[in-house]
Write a protein that holds these residues in place. Structure first.
Motif, mmCIF file in Angstrom:
data_model
loop_
_atom_site.group_PDB
_atom_site.id
_atom_site.type_symbol
_atom_site.label_atom_id
_atom_site.label_comp_id
_atom_site.label_asym_id
_atom_site.label_seq_id
_atom_site.Cartn_x
_atom_site.Cartn_y
_atom_site.Cartn_z
ATOM 1 N N TRP A 16 0.834 -1.203 0.000
ATOM 2 C CA TRP A 16 0.000 0.000 0.000
ATOM 3 C C TRP A 16 0.874 1.260 0.000
ATOM 4 O O TRP A 16 0.673 2.179 -0.783
ATOM 5 C CB TRP A 16 -0.921 -0.012 1.230
ATOM 6 C CG TRP A 16 -2.047 0.956 1.134
ATOM 7 C CD1 TRP A 16 -2.019 2.292 1.384
ATOM 8 C CD2 TRP A 16 -3.393 0.662 0.752
ATOM 9 N NE1 TRP A 16 -3.247 2.843 1.183
ATOM 10 C CE2 TRP A 16 -4.113 1.865 0.794
ATOM 11 C CE3 TRP A 16 -4.062 -0.519 0.370
ATOM 12 C CZ2 TRP A 16 -5.472 1.948 0.477
ATOM 13 C CZ3 TRP A 16 -5.405 -0.444 0.069
ATOM 14 C CH2 TRP A 16 -6.101 0.779 0.114
ATOM 15 N N VAL B 72 -14.088 3.937 6.643
ATOM 16 C CA VAL B 72 -13.446 2.963 5.757
ATOM 17 C C VAL B 72 -11.921 3.053 5.857
ATOM 18 O O VAL B 72 -11.236 2.035 5.967
ATOM 19 C CB VAL B 72 -13.906 3.133 4.291
ATOM 20 C CG1 VAL B 72 -13.241 2.102 3.400
ATOM 21 C CG2 VAL B 72 -15.413 3.021 4.188
ATOM 22 N N SER B 73 -11.381 4.281 5.847
ATOM 23 C CA SER B 73 -9.916 4.384 5.892
ATOM 24 C C SER B 73 -9.385 3.944 7.257
ATOM 25 O O SER B 73 -8.283 3.393 7.346
ATOM 26 C CB SER B 73 -9.450 5.793 5.548
ATOM 27 O OG SER B 73 -9.674 6.677 6.612
ATOM 28 N N SER B 76 -9.403 -0.017 7.154
ATOM 29 C CA SER B 76 -8.323 -0.590 6.349
ATOM 30 C C SER B 76 -6.961 -0.278 6.972
ATOM 31 O O SER B 76 -6.084 -1.142 7.016
ATOM 32 C CB SER B 76 -8.397 -0.103 4.904
ATOM 33 O OG SER B 76 -8.570 1.288 4.867
ATOM 34 N N LEU B 79 -6.269 -2.573 10.021
ATOM 35 C CA LEU B 79 -5.862 -3.918 9.613
ATOM 36 C C LEU B 79 -4.412 -3.902 9.116
ATOM 37 O O LEU B 79 -3.552 -4.631 9.627
ATOM 38 C CB LEU B 79 -6.807 -4.426 8.516
ATOM 39 C CG LEU B 79 -6.497 -5.823 7.997
ATOM 40 C CD1 LEU B 79 -6.747 -6.849 9.098
ATOM 41 C CD2 LEU B 79 -7.331 -6.142 6.768
ATOM 42 N N LEU B 80 -4.134 -3.033 8.152
ATOM 43 C CA LEU B 80 -2.793 -2.994 7.559
ATOM 44 C C LEU B 80 -1.739 -2.578 8.586
ATOM 45 O O LEU B 80 -0.670 -3.176 8.676
ATOM 46 C CB LEU B 80 -2.769 -2.010 6.384
ATOM 47 C CG LEU B 80 -3.627 -2.362 5.164
ATOM 48 C CD1 LEU B 80 -3.602 -1.234 4.143
ATOM 49 C CD2 LEU B 80 -3.142 -3.649 4.534
ATOM 50 N N HIS B 131 -13.479 7.431 -3.057
ATOM 51 C CA HIS B 131 -12.582 6.272 -2.964
ATOM 52 C C HIS B 131 -11.108 6.685 -2.999
ATOM 53 O O HIS B 131 -10.294 6.092 -2.299
ATOM 54 C CB HIS B 131 -12.891 5.266 -4.065
ATOM 55 C CG HIS B 131 -12.822 5.853 -5.442
ATOM 56 N ND1 HIS B 131 -13.821 6.668 -5.943
ATOM 57 C CD2 HIS B 131 -11.874 5.785 -6.402
ATOM 58 C CE1 HIS B 131 -13.485 7.054 -7.167
ATOM 59 N NE2 HIS B 131 -12.310 6.534 -7.464
ATOM 60 N N THR B 138 -5.751 6.257 4.012
ATOM 61 C CA THR B 138 -5.215 5.003 4.550
ATOM 62 C C THR B 138 -3.687 5.071 4.642
ATOM 63 O O THR B 138 -3.098 4.510 5.560
ATOM 64 C CB THR B 138 -5.663 3.822 3.671
ATOM 65 O OG1 THR B 138 -7.090 3.840 3.589
ATOM 66 C CG2 THR B 138 -5.212 2.495 4.246
#
Lengths: 287, 263
Positions: A16, B72-73, B76, B79-80, B131, B138
């Motif tokens: 990412w 949402v960000s 994610s 998790l990351l 998006h 993120t």
């Protein structure tokens, strides 16, 4: 666990960061060496003219001006922030966490809102003018909003909490016995501060200064809102290249310089911190 | 600092600092309840501007967008970032390049990341909208989550992982049953921090939102309200936004065992 296993845990995040940070930043680096098309856009032809343009007196002046404002804001923030951190560290141990918490709290509220608050205060029909009128001041008050002073105030206000945090860290770790020893050996309060406390807390000062300077020099919100477009700083200049002037290669070149300044300062700061801690160790050994 | 004089000086410095930090915010707070909405005169207590705010469909729309982006960000990035933190801390060898890549999103000037992402998306002919804001948020959010979780892992007793492995647990099982339960408070604290940062983030969102009106976030709305004509509604909006991030941070701080992020 072996050294191999964690790799797949890191893969998604690193992928990412590579895709959406490393590659875009490299792209900007490359962009700085291409030519701008006549109608905006990018012509893929190698040129150094964007880099040269950064040193054009017109733009070099904006760089110097930004650096001046950032330097002034950082200096004021460090002076106030250090004094505040010193005061917090001199309060009873039990009270310090809560004081620190409230000193840092504003930092985590919206930046735009905190800047807007100063528009309310400095406005021509703002609170400060109203207060001056209320206490009977009749004369013409100087313009406060949309000046360099307003920008500096805004920057100091927004970043002060971080400086307090950065300065508090080394101050709170100081061993009170060293302070006492200095006093017992006959040093005055001021000498003790200058010769003992201050040198040992240089890393905090350096961190605070660099942080405020770096964030201020690239700032575009504060000059836009509190400077009212009266003057440009690098952040605004970059913004213009991308959103109005449509000269992306030049905008990219400006960003590269911003990054270069930032990295230079961060390196200096690391150097200052390492030197300070090395010096302390050396002094302890001397004793 | 034993004598009275210096104690008095310290208290004076503290009062002055706190006044400087809190007066501007308090003025906004009071103003949002002022019937006239103007800073020049107090014309009585009123929640009129809050009602006005709720009736403004632009603001409600922007608030919803902000919420979508932030949620949402944050998910994610959590998790990351958590996996990244665990991966980095398990590894014994620490690479300088790796550390730089992980720290970069936190120190890179917003404007640089913003234009880099704008150039990247538009060169790929990537249509921009909510998006792309989520993707961009993120990036820095995962770095902050990672930092908070790593701080917790520094005091983590790795021998319980060895014990788990010795007892025959596979890595995923060890992760789920041993590492994650210990990490949960730090992960939640990191997530709340990410949520706060995302809600307040303006510059990167502004550059990666594309041109449509339907991807305007709250900070973008606030920016244009401040820039092009201040209406008293903005005071009420400011108070709400500020309260939201402060509450999220306070919870995060409690979970993180009384430590502020960055401390």
């Amino acid at each position: 666990m072996t050294d191999r296993k964690p790799v797949y845990l890191m893969t998604p995040a690193l992928a990412w960061l590579t895709a959406f940070m490393v590659v875009p930043c490299l792209l900007i680096l490359a962009l700085a060496f291409f030519r701008r098309g006549i109608y905006g856009g990018i012509v893929y032809e190698f040129t150094l003219s964007n880099i040269a343009l950064v040193f054009d007196p017109l733009y070099a002046r904006i760089f110097l001006k930004s650096a001046g404002i950032a330097g002034l804001a950082a200096t004021i923030a460090v002076v106030i922030g250090y004094a505040a951190a010193y005061a917090i560290a001199s309060m009873p141990r039990k009270r310090q966490p809560i004081l620190l918490f409230f000193a840092v709290l504003p930092f985590w509220s919206n930046y735009l809102v905190r800047t807007y608050a100063w528009i309310v205060l400095l406005n021509r029909e703002g609170l400060i003018v109203s207060l001056a009128r209320a206490v009977g001041f009749e004369g013409e008050l100087p313009q406060m909003l949309y000046t360099e002073t307003a920008v500096v105030i805004g920057l100091v206000y927004n970043y002060l909490p971080f400086v307090i945090l950065a300065c508090y860290a080394p101050l709170s770790r100081l061993n009170p016995e060293i302070h006492e020893a200095s006093r017992d050996l006959g040093a005055s309060e001021w000498t003790t501060f200058r010769r003992v406390t201050l040198p040992m807390t240089v890393p905090g000062i350096a961190t605070g200064f660099v942080f405020v300077f770096v964030l201020s020099i690239g700032n575009f919100v504060t000059p836009a809102l509190l400077g009212g477009g009266q003057f440009q700083m690098i952040g605004n200049l970059i913004y213009d290249q991308f959103l109005t002037a449509n000269d992306w290669p030049f905008g990219a070149a400006l960003s590269m310089f911003l990054i270069a300044i930032m990295m230079g300062l961060l390196t200096l700061q690391t150097f200052a911190s390492e030197k300070a801690s090395g010096q302390q160790r050396a002094e302890v050994c001397d004793d | 600092m034993t004598n009275r004089g210096s104690l008095r000086l310290m208290l004076l410095i503290l009062s002055a600092t706190f006044a400087f930090l809190y007066i501007p915010i308090s003025v906004l707070f009071a103003l949002s309840f002022n019937a006239s909405g103007l800073p020049t005169a107090w014309t009585g207590f009123s929640t009129h501007w809050y009602a006005e705010l709720m009736a403004n469909s632009d603001i409600i729309g922007a608030a919803l967008n902000t919420l979508i982006v932030a949620v949402v960000s944050t998910l994610s990035a959590t998790l990351l970032g958590t996996l990244l933190a665990i991966g980095v801390e398990i590894r014994r060898r620490k690479g300088r390049l790796l550390e730089t890549v992980i720290f970069a999103p936190m120190i890179i000037p917003d404007i640089v990341l913003a234009i880099a992402l704008l150039s990247f998306f538009s060169m790929l002919d990537f249509r921009m909208g909510l998006h792309t804001i989520i993707i961009s948020h993120t990036v820095f959010n995962l770095a902050f989550v990672c930092a908070v979780v790593r701080a917790r892992l520094k005091s983590f007793d790795w021998s319980i992982v060895e014990a788990s492995t010795d007892l025959g647990a596979t890595t995923p099982v060890t992760l789920r049953r041993v590492i994650l339960p210990v990490l949960t408070p730090a992960v939640v604290a990191g997530a709340l921090l990410a949520f706060t940062l995302s809600i307040d983030e303006f510059i990167i969102a502004y550059f990666t939102a594309g041109s449509g009106r339907d991807s305007i976030t709250l900070p973008m709305q606030i920016f244009s309200m401040i820039r092009f004509g201040v209406t008293p509604e903005i005071n009420a909006l400011a108070v709400l936004v500020m309260t939201l991030s402060v509450v999220a941070l306070a919870i995060s701080q409690r979970l993180n065992r009384g430590r502020l992020p960055g401390q």
